[in-house]
Design an enzyme around this catalytic site. Sequence first.
Site, PDB file in Angstrom:
ATOM      1  N   SER A  29       0.847  -1.189   0.000  1.00  0.00           N
ATOM      2  CA  SER A  29       0.000   0.000   0.000  1.00  0.00           C
ATOM      3  C   SER A  29       0.882   1.240   0.000  1.00  0.00           C
ATOM      4  O   SER A  29       1.672   1.433  -0.921  1.00  0.00           O
ATOM      5  CB  SER A  29      -0.947  -0.035   1.203  1.00  0.00           C
ATOM      6  OG  SER A  29      -1.942   0.940   1.084  1.00  0.00           O
TER       7      SER A  29
ATOM      8  N   HIS B 191      -7.982  -5.066  -0.639  1.00  0.00           N
ATOM      9  CA  HIS B 191      -6.687  -4.439  -0.369  1.00  0.00           C
ATOM     10  C   HIS B 191      -5.738  -5.395   0.352  1.00  0.00           C
ATOM     11  O   HIS B 191      -4.523  -5.193   0.339  1.00  0.00           O
ATOM     12  CB  HIS B 191      -6.894  -3.166   0.447  1.00  0.00           C
ATOM     13  CG  HIS B 191      -5.707  -2.273   0.472  1.00  0.00           C
ATOM     14  ND1 HIS B 191      -5.017  -1.902  -0.675  1.00  0.00           N
ATOM     15  CD2 HIS B 191      -5.057  -1.661   1.491  1.00  0.00           C
ATOM     16  CE1 HIS B 191      -4.011  -1.111  -0.349  1.00  0.00           C
ATOM     17  NE2 HIS B 191      -4.011  -0.958   0.952  1.00  0.00           N
TER      18      HIS B 191
END
Length: 693
Positions: free
Chosen positions: A553, A668
């Site tokens: 991320s 995610h």
Amino acid sequence: MKRLPHLLLFLLIISARTLWAQADNDPFLWLEDVNGTKALNWVKEHNEATVNELKKNPMFDEIYNTAYEVLNSKEKIAYPTFTGKYIYNLWQDEKNERGLWRRTTLEEYLSADPRWEVLLDIDSLSRAEGVPWVYKGSDLLYPDYNLCLVSLSKGGGDAVEIREFDVAKKQFVKDGFFIPEAKSEVSWIDKNSIYVGTDFGPGSMTSSGYPRIVKLWKRGTKLKDAETVFSGEVTDVSSSAYVLNTPERAYHFIYRGVTFFTRQVFAFENGKQIKLDIPEDAELNGIFQKMMLISLKRDWQTGGRKYKQGSLLSIGYDDFLKGSRNFSVVAEPSERLSIESASETRDYLIVKVLNNVSSELYRYKWDGTRWNKEKVMAPGFGNISVTTTDGFYSDKYFFSYTGFLSPTSLYYVSDDNKIVKVKSLPEFFDTKDLTVDQFEVPSKDGVKIPYYVIHKKDMKLDGSNPVLQYAYGGFEIPTLPSYSGVTGKVWLERGGVYVVANIRGGGEFGPYWHRSVLKENRQKVFDDMISVSEDLIKRGITSPKHLGIKGGSNGGLLVGAVFTQRPDLYNAVVCQVPLLDMKRYNKLLAGASWMGEYGNPDKPEEWAYIQKYSPYQNLSEAKTYPKVFFMTSTKDDRVHPGHARKMAAKMESMNKPFYYYENTEGGHAAAVTNKQVAFSSALMFSYLWNQLK
């Protein structure tokens, strides 16, 4: 003929615009089409190439089996969540890959073999409906908790479908509250009404992809007819409304997220919205014994007194609304000590602090005039987290403890403050020959950056050790000690060295550790990472041939920037669900919400500093790069998979080596089931051993 000049002018304008577009053209823009046939064919081709290559590693099957065994261990902890009379838990194992949402009593939970009542079988639901559902949580209705709003994601993304569920009957409520798939926010008001922010149609969402409008929806009416109670701006991050239930009353609040780090909070009182007069970067941490709790992100001068950045404050809620600014300090930070969280029980605040990146736990009691504290006798030199409290019902709570070499343990604290270890993970790897060191190194600007090194006790300082260096460095999220059975078994036991760098951008030392590297100061984060790498080499722990880095991320942006700036330092880069194209990040999915962290690339003065580190824009044909491994997910609706896709494609066009793997679900987290996590782990560690041994 008289029209010809106008036509020529029109053609010239079109031609000029075309030339301008081509000058700024991204040849790999088509890879941003998440589910486009051409893009998915590209993904399939590169997935197959990566899997076929890495499965050749003779350790691949062993790593996969080890990881899968650890993840499916019968000895893993069933983490509890207190709600009313029950403890709730989501359990995943080999037979229940997507999980069982279940509950039991506290007495049963503390027994040797607790009996669980299954409320919702996510695997059965997925099979029945032909949808790969992922459980994303539930909001149970106070005070009897017999109804709840269950959030379900298709494949693990942030967008969820919300359904009303009858807990007693263990079934969804026919014609109950139902919100179609969207990034929604909901909160119960009472049995027949809820606050809801969702995609109501054009103009109802922010540019970040979150709700802009909050409505009050009553049972038996249509969602589109719900009453609007608040509207934010399109440029905001999000808007929501929620109810805090306490023994004395229910408190109603509206939250307007202006940026990722600033917000306005409004209280609902007697039908009126009252904007709370607190700094927009401060956080309302809840209501405790009729007192508001406020966390400060910067110094605050109010009521004739200055309160320190990072402090936790309290004040009577009614007194505050009447104009008082006479705050009491619950806890405040020092140079190497920061306040990470506060949890409420009936009589105490349980406050977690970080002391030089090691956790300590304190409980605070209000005597009517001041806060008195005592230290909770929890294990030291590791990471402590309050797992769940019984809220205002009692002073019972659970906390977990973990360290790099200490299996995670769960502790129960009773009303009389007795601490009992309830459960502990088994030792998944042999630690007798391992040790942990903590070092510091000055970054480029002289600020000292601490980092942990986990290694064999007999490690030779000859530069030959395979090292995996991990960091995050963003959004005030600290990177703390944690136990990983998979990393320990397949990396540390085999002689690998694991490094955790506590670089700036995180929350290891409070708000200033984060705020000092926002926007135009972002390069300092990368300098910190590079300084730790150089120190590892200087100490003889490793050398560029044996040094790898990993981040996901924001951490994916970190390692992307670092390897493009200093490719000479590394021989492996694991770049997971990353941001990489910082020219377009604010146009992709939730990207616009992060402009408070990175800046706005559409503003020339801000793009001037962003472009200096943006990995996608800084790839160079003249440089030799390590063979990077990009990992992402098709179903990631937070960080667009196009970042990783385009970076890999651009490297391919330059004949630069790389691996690429994109899981078709996972959101995610890039994985949903234990099989998916184990497979990704086998790919990653096979790659690392190939590159760094």
